[in-house]
Enzyme design. Structure first.
Site, PDB file in Angstrom:
ATOM      1  N   GLY A   1       0.841  -1.095  -0.044  1.00 48.33           N
ATOM      2  CA  GLY A   1       0.074   0.056  -0.071  1.00 48.33           C
ATOM      3  C   GLY A   1       1.035   1.265  -0.056  1.00 48.33           C
ATOM      4  N   LYS A   2       0.281   2.474  -0.412  1.00 47.60           N
ATOM      5  CA  LYS A   2       1.014   3.510  -0.083  1.00 47.60           C
ATOM      6  C   LYS A   2       0.001   4.672  -0.184  1.00 47.60           C
ATOM      7  CE  LYS A   2       5.370   4.980  -0.647  1.00 47.60           C
ATOM      8  NZ  LYS A   2       6.570   3.951  -0.315  1.00 47.60           N
TER       9      LYS A   2
END
Ligand code: GLU
Length: 409
Positions: A97-98
């Site tokens: 994720g980011k």
């Protein structure tokens, strides 16, 4: 406009074609679980915030949150996909994720930064958590911001959740060694390559682009281990000295005077260093070039001019696929971000584990474990590069995509 998301896809497709995967599998690997966007309103100002959750087949989404004016949806999408491959390559029980907020932290007060950090958690609360998505620091975010985020998360959850964020201050549930882990991981890779390539540290020259937490960390470790750090830069420009630079001293002076180049005009010892532009820094004739700032630094415009023997990517996405082809023809080795900068997320994993088990590891244990993980991943990547006769990035992506795909199935 360069679009890192297109680059991330292109890199993966190259790896999946080495594996001869069918279209269905490639689509599975390229698909996103969630791409979230929100407007944060903080004391009358609005900021756009994102969280991209690429894949969680191997465990909770994991990856940093950056605060930067250039943050965009395509950027966080690319970065979240790279996190999936990074955690898989290091064999961590996480997905990718980011997140990011489009803002300029250099112009914001501490109060505003805290407001943004807390608003971010409120906006994405339902999608976060120790078993769902565990953010960490990235560009312009730090332990303090993680502490505010943890606090806001716990306020909403109504219970302690130390493992909801990593990269926290040590006094607020953080792990010893997390702060310097990305730099240390990069150093371990550099040192192992020095051995494999039969080079000697004292004869090995290094240029580092970026003197933030990661760039400074790796430059300092290399310097104190006998390497010759000859080039350093910050966002305002670079400095060069074939006799070697002293990263620790220069960073202290930079804090006092504002920029590395300014230091050279006010400090007697630093006066001897040459001023170079950020572009020139990348083109120095060094053994190791370490981009440790942002993406899209080595492109088809400057790839012909890169004189380094090895590029060790401590930034995420600093080399574009076009540039990589040119570098491959010129036999410049590129150690990809998903391997070279994985030290940070690896120690984030140790932090998450410590939080969940109620443990506190000694620094020695953190660093020894980090070394084990980094060396194992490097050997696996080298072996896969040999087996598939390909470059190190593609080799890393082959290993990672096999693991992710098999977990998905
Ligand atoms: N932001 C770092 C990265 O790009 C660390 C992520 C983490 O610790 O979760 O790898």
């Amino acid at each position: 406009m360069t679009n890192p998301f297109e680059f991330a896809k292109e890199q993966l497709i190259k790896a999946t074609s080495c594996l001869k995967l069918g279209q269905g599998d490639v689509e599975k690997l390229l698909s996103y679980k969630n791409v979230l966007e929100a407007e944060l309103e903080v004391d009358g100002d609005n900021f756009t915030a994102y969280r991209a959750q690429h894949n969680n087949a191997l465990g909770p989404f994991k990856g940093g949150i950056r605060f930067h004016p250039d943050v965009s949806l395509n950027e966080v999408k690319a970065l979240s996909m790279w996190m999936t491959w990074k955690t898989a390559l290091l064999n961590l029980p996480f997905g990718g994720g980011k997140g990011g907020v489009s803002c300029n932290p250099k112009e914001l007060t501490q109060e505003k930064l805290e407001g943004i950090s807390r608003a971010y958690v409120r906006a994405f609360y339902k999608n976060l958590g120790p078993d769902a998505d565990v953010p960490a620091p990235d560009v312009n975010t730090n332990p303090r911001i993680m502490m505010w985020m943890r606090d806001e998360y716990e306020r909403l959850a109504g219970k302690p959740c130390p493992a909801a964020f990593t990269g926290k201050p040590v006094d607020a549930g953080g792990s010893l060694g997390r702060d310097e882990a990305t730099g240390r991981g990069g150093f371990i890779i550099a040192r192992e390559l020095t051995r494999k390539l039969k080079m000697k540290p004292e004869e090995t020259t290094v240029a580092v682009q970026g003197i933030g937490n990661v760039g400074y960390g790796v430059a300092n470790l290399l310097h104190f281990n006998g390497y010759k750090v000859v080039g350093l830069s910050d966002s305002k420009g670079g400095i060069y000295d074939p006799e070697g630079l002293h990263p620790e001293r220069l960073l202290k002076l930079k804090f006092e005077h504002g920029s590395l180049q300014k230091v050279c005009s006010v400090d007697k010892e630093a006066e001897k260093h040459q001023l170079v532009s950020n572009e020139e820094l990348l083109e120095l004739g060094v053994d190791f070039l370490i981009p440790a700032a942002l993406e899209n630094q080595i492109t088809k415009q400057n790839a012909e001019k890169i004189c380094a023997k090895v590029i060790i990517e401590l930034a995420n996405g600093p080399t574009t696929p076009d540039a990589e082809k040119i570098l491959a023809d010129r036999e410049v080795m590129v150690v990809p971000d998903i391997l070279a900068n994985a030290g940070g997320v690896t120690v984030s994993y140790f932090e998450w584990l410590q939080n969940r088990k109620g443990e506190r590891w000694k620094l020695d244990k953190v660093n020894t474990e980090l070394e084990t993980y980094m060396k194992k991943a490097l050997s696996e990547v080298m072996a896969a590069a040999g087996e598939y006769s390909t470059d190190l990035r593609t080799a890393g992506l082959i290993i990672a995509s096999k693991r992710v795909l098999s977990a998905m199935k």
